[in-house]
Design a protein around this motif. Structure first.
Motif, PDB file in Angstrom:
ATOM      1  N   HIS A   1       1.141   4.311  -2.770  1.00 32.75           N
ATOM      2  CA  HIS A   1       1.233   5.688  -2.194  1.00 32.75           C
ATOM      3  C   HIS A   1       2.486   6.662  -2.634  1.00 32.75           C
ATOM      4  O   HIS A   1       2.344   7.873  -3.264  1.00 32.75           O
TER       5      HIS A   1
ATOM      6  N   TRP B   1       1.901   7.089  -6.363  1.00 31.09           N
ATOM      7  CA  TRP B   1       0.956   8.214  -6.434  1.00 31.09           C
ATOM      8  C   TRP B   1       1.613   9.594  -6.332  1.00 31.09           C
ATOM      9  O   TRP B   1       1.628  10.663  -6.898  1.00 31.09           O
ATOM     10  N   LEU B   2       2.679   9.747  -5.231  1.00 31.36           N
ATOM     11  CA  LEU B   2       3.443  11.032  -4.810  1.00 31.36           C
ATOM     12  C   LEU B   2       4.132  11.342  -6.205  1.00 31.36           C
ATOM     13  O   LEU B   2       4.510  12.538  -6.325  1.00 31.36           O
TER      14      LEU B   2
ATOM     15  N   GLU C   1       0.757  -1.282   0.041  1.00 34.70           N
ATOM     16  CA  GLU C   1       0.073   0.201  -0.190  1.00 34.70           C
ATOM     17  C   GLU C   1       0.706   1.427   0.060  1.00 34.70           C
ATOM     18  O   GLU C   1       0.504   2.321  -0.676  1.00 34.70           O
ATOM     19  N   LYS C   2       2.173   1.087   0.680  1.00 34.23           N
ATOM     20  CA  LYS C   2       2.839   2.529   0.758  1.00 34.23           C
ATOM     21  C   LYS C   2       3.675   2.514  -0.558  1.00 34.23           C
ATOM     22  O   LYS C   2       3.720   3.697  -1.045  1.00 34.23           O
TER      23      LYS C   2
END
Length: 93
Positions: free
Chosen positions: A9, A12-13, A5-6
């Protein structure tokens, strides 16, 4: 610990698309990097002088001193495009 999940993220960043099937591989690689940094934290660096470069070079630039210029005829010796002691450049407009 970086989870799948990280990784999503982080992707996405960073504005990059990471496929679901790639997330596990990236998580494993990023955790490996973090483990390596953890090993570096365990190294005893007491008495080691801080450094910013591995070479013993302080300043590789020459001093900024005023010197004689090259003679104009030497500078223009290798060009076929000269006019009245200057480089002749093509017209722009």
């Amino acid at each position: 610990m970086i989870t799948k999940e990280k990784v999503g993220h982080i992707g996405w960043l960073a504005r990059i698309e990471i496929e679901e099937k790639e997330s596990d591989a990236y998580a494993e690689k990023l955790n490996s990097v973090l483990d390596y940094f953890g090993q570096l934290d365990e190294v005893d660096t007491q008495g080691v002088a801080p450094t910013y470069h591995v070479m013993d070079i302080v300043n590789v630039f020459r001093k900024d001193e005023v010197r004689e210029s090259m003679p104009q005829d030497v500078v223009l010796a290798n060009t076929g495009h000269k006019q009245e002691g200057n480089f002749k450049a093509p017209r722009i407009m």
